[in-house]
Scaffold this motif. Structure first.
Motif, PDB file in Angstrom:
ATOM      1  N   ARG A   1      19.327 -13.459  14.246  1.00 13.50           N
ATOM      2  CA  ARG A   1      19.871 -13.076  12.935  1.00 13.50           C
ATOM      3  C   ARG A   1      21.082 -13.910  12.530  1.00 13.50           C
ATOM      4  O   ARG A   1      21.737 -13.618  11.541  1.00 13.50           O
ATOM      5  N   GLY A   2      21.405 -14.914  13.315  1.00 13.59           N
ATOM      6  CA  GLY A   2      22.560 -15.755  13.006  1.00 13.59           C
ATOM      7  C   GLY A   2      23.886 -15.065  13.286  1.00 13.59           C
ATOM      8  O   GLY A   2      24.914 -15.441  12.732  1.00 13.59           O
TER       9      GLY A   2
ATOM     10  N   GLU B   1      19.333  -5.898  31.152  1.00  8.28           N
ATOM     11  CA  GLU B   1      18.214  -6.165  30.249  1.00  8.28           C
ATOM     12  C   GLU B   1      18.661  -6.012  28.787  1.00  8.28           C
ATOM     13  O   GLU B   1      18.333  -6.845  27.940  1.00  8.28           O
ATOM     14  N   LEU B   2      19.420  -4.962  28.493  1.00  5.12           N
ATOM     15  CA  LEU B   2      19.923  -4.746  27.134  1.00  5.12           C
ATOM     16  C   LEU B   2      20.821  -5.900  26.691  1.00  5.12           C
ATOM     17  O   LEU B   2      20.763  -6.327  25.532  1.00  5.12           O
ATOM     18  N   LEU B   3      21.639  -6.423  27.592  1.00  6.35           N
ATOM     19  CA  LEU B   3      22.481  -7.571  27.253  1.00  6.35           C
ATOM     20  C   LEU B   3      21.625  -8.756  26.805  1.00  6.35           C
ATOM     21  O   LEU B   3      21.960  -9.444  25.837  1.00  6.35           O
ATOM     22  N   GLY B   4      20.533  -8.991  27.497  1.00  5.59           N
ATOM     23  CA  GLY B   4      19.618 -10.064  27.102  1.00  5.59           C
ATOM     24  C   GLY B   4      19.015  -9.821  25.734  1.00  5.59           C
ATOM     25  O   GLY B   4      18.916 -10.736  24.909  1.00  5.59           O
TER      26      GLY B   4
ATOM     27  N   ARG C   1      13.534  -0.998  18.794  1.00  2.00           N
ATOM     28  CA  ARG C   1      14.513  -0.035  18.265  1.00  2.00           C
ATOM     29  C   ARG C   1      15.864  -0.723  18.062  1.00  2.00           C
ATOM     30  O   ARG C   1      16.524  -0.521  17.044  1.00  2.00           O
ATOM     31  N   LEU C   2      16.265  -1.555  19.028  1.00  2.00           N
ATOM     32  CA  LEU C   2      17.511  -2.313  18.882  1.00  2.00           C
ATOM     33  C   LEU C   2      17.438  -3.215  17.661  1.00  2.00           C
ATOM     34  O   LEU C   2      18.394  -3.292  16.882  1.00  2.00           O
ATOM     35  N   ALA C   3      16.309  -3.876  17.458  1.00  2.00           N
ATOM     36  CA  ALA C   3      16.140  -4.753  16.291  1.00  2.00           C
ATOM     37  C   ALA C   3      16.291  -3.959  14.991  1.00  2.00           C
ATOM     38  O   ALA C   3      16.932  -4.424  14.045  1.00  2.00           O
TER      39      ALA C   3
ATOM     40  N   LEU D   1      18.068  -1.221  14.569  1.00  2.72           N
ATOM     41  CA  LEU D   1      19.490  -0.878  14.424  1.00  2.72           C
ATOM     42  C   LEU D   1      20.286  -2.068  13.910  1.00  2.72           C
ATOM     43  O   LEU D   1      21.124  -1.926  13.017  1.00  2.72           O
ATOM     44  N   LEU D   2      20.038  -3.251  14.469  1.00  8.79           N
ATOM     45  CA  LEU D   2      20.767  -4.452  14.023  1.00  8.79           C
ATOM     46  C   LEU D   2      20.402  -4.817  12.592  1.00  8.79           C
ATOM     47  O   LEU D   2      21.279  -5.185  11.805  1.00  8.79           O
ATOM     48  N   ASP D   3      19.128  -4.723  12.238  1.00 10.46           N
ATOM     49  CA  ASP D   3      18.723  -5.014  10.853  1.00 10.46           C
ATOM     50  C   ASP D   3      19.413  -4.063   9.882  1.00 10.46           C
ATOM     51  O   ASP D   3      19.917  -4.484   8.836  1.00 10.46           O
ATOM     52  N   GLY D   4      19.446  -2.789  10.229  1.00  9.29           N
ATOM     53  CA  GLY D   4      20.134  -1.814   9.381  1.00  9.29           C
ATOM     54  C   GLY D   4      21.616  -2.082   9.282  1.00  9.29           C
ATOM     55  O   GLY D   4      22.209  -1.971   8.200  1.00  9.29           O
TER      56      GLY D   4
END
Length: 125
Positions: free
Chosen positions: A27-28, A15-18, A112-114, A116-119
């Motif tokens: 986010r490109g 699920e996390l991989l997806g 939460r993943l989003a 982390l990636l945005d940061g």
């Protein structure tokens, strides 16, 4: 700390991989497999019974690694998922819960993943 069984961990990893693939695409960023499980690579002709062969992936920005995610192989005693930002000391250890991955005691969500990636993209993780 009680840990969920292996089947739950690997299903939650899938699920996390997806999530990683979708959030990277939004986010490109590029999403790439880094490594397969060693027991998959050396299994010869035996069937493989995990829901995925992928043991680690990377999210890249402009060809440079931004985040690496990996899951423990089957032979590890205490299994979990790790998220690591490249170029720094930030990392997260996730474990399987009964309803999804846990970051300590709190659920690790796609939101939460989003964050982390945005940061990470802004250099502020």
């Amino acid at each position: 700390m009680a840990h969920a069984n292996d089947a739950e961990l690997y299903a939650q990893w899938l699920e996390l991989l997806g999530w990683l693939d979708a959030e990277a695409s939004a986010r490109g960023l590029s999403f790439e497999k880094v490594a397969d499980f060693p027991d998959y690579i050396y299994r010869m002709e035996r069937p493989y019974d995990l829901p995925t062969t992928v043991m680690s992936v990377g999210v890249n920005s402009a060809g440079q690694p931004l985040m690496i995610a990996g899951v423990s192989p089957r032979h590890a005693q205490l299994k979990g998922v790790s998220l690591r930002l490249m170029g720094g000391s930030k990392h997260w250890h996730l474990h399987a819960g009964t309803r999804g991955l846990l970051e300590g005691k709190r659920p690790f969500t796609r939101e939460r993943l989003a964050q982390l990636l945005d940061g990470a993209v802004r250099g502020q993780a």
